[in-house]
Design an enzyme around this catalytic site. Structure first.
Site, PDB file in Angstrom:
ATOM      1  N   THR A  27       0.873  -1.181   0.000  1.00 31.52           N
ATOM      2  CA  THR A  27       0.000   0.000   0.000  1.00 31.52           C
ATOM      3  C   THR A  27       0.911   1.233   0.000  1.00 31.52           C
ATOM      4  O   THR A  27       0.992   1.950   0.989  1.00 31.52           O
ATOM      5  CB  THR A  27      -0.912   0.019   1.252  1.00 31.52           C
ATOM      6  OG1 THR A  27      -0.082  -0.129   2.427  1.00 31.52           O
ATOM      7  CG2 THR A  27      -1.923  -1.092   1.231  1.00 31.52           C
ATOM      8  N   LYS A  46      -3.804  -0.102  14.185  1.00 26.05           N
ATOM      9  CA  LYS A  46      -2.528  -0.213  13.472  1.00 26.05           C
ATOM     10  C   LYS A  46      -1.919   1.176  13.223  1.00 26.05           C
ATOM     11  O   LYS A  46      -0.759   1.432  13.541  1.00 26.05           O
ATOM     12  CB  LYS A  46      -2.736  -0.963  12.151  1.00 26.05           C
ATOM     13  CG  LYS A  46      -1.523  -1.023  11.269  1.00 26.05           C
ATOM     14  CD  LYS A  46      -0.399  -1.834  11.889  1.00 26.05           C
ATOM     15  CE  LYS A  46       0.900  -1.567  11.180  1.00 26.05           C
ATOM     16  NZ  LYS A  46       2.005  -2.362  11.647  1.00 26.05           N
ATOM     17  N   CYS A  93       7.724   1.750   7.061  1.00 29.94           N
ATOM     18  CA  CYS A  93       6.445   1.847   7.778  1.00 29.94           C
ATOM     19  C   CYS A  93       6.185   3.225   8.386  1.00 29.94           C
ATOM     20  O   CYS A  93       5.236   3.906   7.991  1.00 29.94           O
ATOM     21  CB  CYS A  93       6.380   0.783   8.860  1.00 29.94           C
ATOM     22  SG  CYS A  93       6.594  -0.863   8.185  1.00 29.94           S
TER      23      CYS A  93
END
Ligand code: UGA
Length: 471
Positions: free
Chosen positions: A85, A223, A279
């Site tokens: 993503t 998350k 991330c």
């Protein structure tokens, strides 16, 4: 249980191998033929502890590889979507891969399936996945969409997966809850940990693993909020480190003082050159974009990102203050990966710093235990690579420590000193104690601690070349 994992990137590959180790039959699906061929032939595409053992143990048995998504869906009770993503130009997550997987899944729903989001996705994604699957013809009660975010860290991915702090299962139906609870039962009832060949337990493991059942939307938010909070902790301590530098305090002592408060905790309070990786930078931007779309201006996140970028600039200023001018200076660089224990250089602060130093005319010789091959592909061709830390330091005007590899924390300091043209170390990861560096005769700059400047040299002055020093 028969499980399909779609996407053999970091999360998909580790999750697939670990599910197989829990006793499930896993089909790992990818449309990259080269990657599949490599995996089938025994290659391990990422540097990750215990992953080679798990792939070796299960390859061709409980873990198979395929490019046929629809067949994998037909053969499985749960389909974990772990495709990329990446960020769009505006910072949002690009969900087009998730959408195309959802579309394909739809045509293969032959009996009840649970489609599980494993990639990091914004809130509402599960609703969209459901809509797409329905729109493409699947019956409403033939499937559920769930969210099961992954919290593994690169470098400790396998043990993070098998010994998690918590498993978060976001579901909107008892049926999908039952499927996900079954999948994780070996961890939540502790039976996995009794097995003779279980992956060894790391320090601080919680056994059995706690499971938290929430709605899908809450799981999606958990998350993003977790990563944003951890990044905030890092930026917070980096900001405190800057104040320590101004007043002559020691950030390590401050960390100990605040980290022993159990409400704060000592972890993720290591100051440095800012967070990187695939991330935190991406997820913070995406979370900020999600908040904006929901009508909330999450300015705290802007500040977390700003402090992170500023941290690299502060480090560059330290290099300048240690060396004065940079053009033509030979710098040894220890560390290229975005953190220790991995060969990943995505958004690595080390790479970004080297690029800036090259722009300023430095000659860079770099070493990393795992990330040299990947770095060679992206760095300026003038960067040279050494075979070990001492070769990196040989003839250097200064040595920069940019990644927290364990190997860099236990160097033979006398040997290092002998190798260097000037004994100047600029440590972006606080791997050494200033008093120890002083004892070994180094000029030593670190983060949030008073620099060590040998007697007779003003802070920020150029050090005396070894050959010219009186013995
Ligand atoms: C991070 C999270 O820690 C995982 O829980 C999450 O699953 C993962 O992102 C993800 O979303 O996939 P990761 O990016 O692998 O994991 O690495 P971290 O250990 O979190 O480190 C991230 C960056 O922060 C590194 O550059 C590291 O050097 C830096 N860092 C970390 C600090 O500067 N100080 C610290 O105290 C900790």
């Amino acid at each position: 249980m028969r499980i399909a994992v779609v996407g053999s990137g970091y999360v998909g590959l580790v999750a697939g191998a670990c599910f197989a180790d829990l006793g499930h039959d896993v089909i790992l699906v990818d449309n990259d033929q080269q990657k599949l061929a490599a995996l089938k032939s025994g290659d391990v595409p990422i540097h990750e502890r215990f992953l080679p053992e798990l792939l070796e143990r299960h390859r061709g048995l409980r873990l198979t590889f395929s490019d046929n998504l629809q067949q994998a869906v037909r053969d499985s009770a749960a389909i974990f979507v772990a495709v990329g993503t990446p960020p769009t130009g505006h910072g949002e997550a690009d969900l087009s891969y998730v959408e195309s997987v959802a579309r394909e899944i739809s045509g293969a729903v032959n009996d009840y399936k649970v489609v599980v989001e494993k990639s990091t996705v914004p809130v509402y994604t599960s609703e969209w996945v459901r809509k797409i699957i329905l729109r493409n013809g699947a019956e409403p009660d033939s499937f559920d969409v769930a969210s099961n975010p992954e919290f593994l860290r690169e470098g400790t991915a396998v043990t993070d997966f098998l010994y998690p702090d918590r498993i978060v299962v976001g579901v909107d139906s008892p049926r999908s809850e039952a499927v996900l609870c079954d999948i994780y039962r070996p961890l939540t009832d502790g039976s996995y940990y009794q097995e003779r060949d279980a992956i060894p337990q790391p320090d601080r493991a919680r056994i059995p693993a706690p499971i938290i059942v929430t709605s899908t939307k809450s799981a999606e938010l958990i998350k993003h909020a977790s990563n944003a909070f951890l990044a905030m902790k890092i930026s917070f301590i980096n900001a405190v480190a800057s104040i320590c530098e101004s007043v002559g305090a020691n950030v390590q002592q401050v960390c100990q003082g605040i980290g022993t408060d159990s409400r704060i905790g000592p972890r993720f309070l290591n100051p440095g050159i800012g967070y990187g990786g695939s991330c935190f930078p991406k997820d913070l931007m995406a979370f900020r974009a999600v908040a904006r779309e929901c009508g909330y201006d999450f300015r705290l996140l802007d500040e977390v990102i700003r402090i992170n970028e500023e941290q690299r600039q502060r480090f560059l200023r330290k290099v300048r203050s240690a060396l004065w001018t940079l053009r033509g200076k030979r710098l040894g660089v220890l560390g290229l990966a975005f953190k220790g224990g991995t060969d990943d250089i995505r958004e690595s602060p080390a790479i970004l710093l080297i690029e800036s130093l090259i722009e300023e005319g430095c000659q860079v010789v770099a070493y990393d235990p795992a990330a040299v091959d990947r770095s060679r592909e992206v760095l300026d061709p003038s960067v040279k690579f050494a075979a070990n830390p001492y070769e990196t330091a040989a003839g250097a005007d200064a040595l920069l420590i940019l990644t927290e590899w364990e190997e860099f924390a236990s160097l033979d300091l006398d040997r290092l000193h002998r190798e260097m043209k000037y004994p100047i170390v600029i440590d972006g990861r606080n791997l050494y104690r200033p008093d120890v560096m002083a004892e070994h005769g180094f000029t030593y700059y670190s983060v949030g601690r008073i620099p060590v400047i040998p007697e007779g040299l003003p802070a920020g002055a150029v050090d005396i070349p070894r050959n010219h020093k009186k013995s």
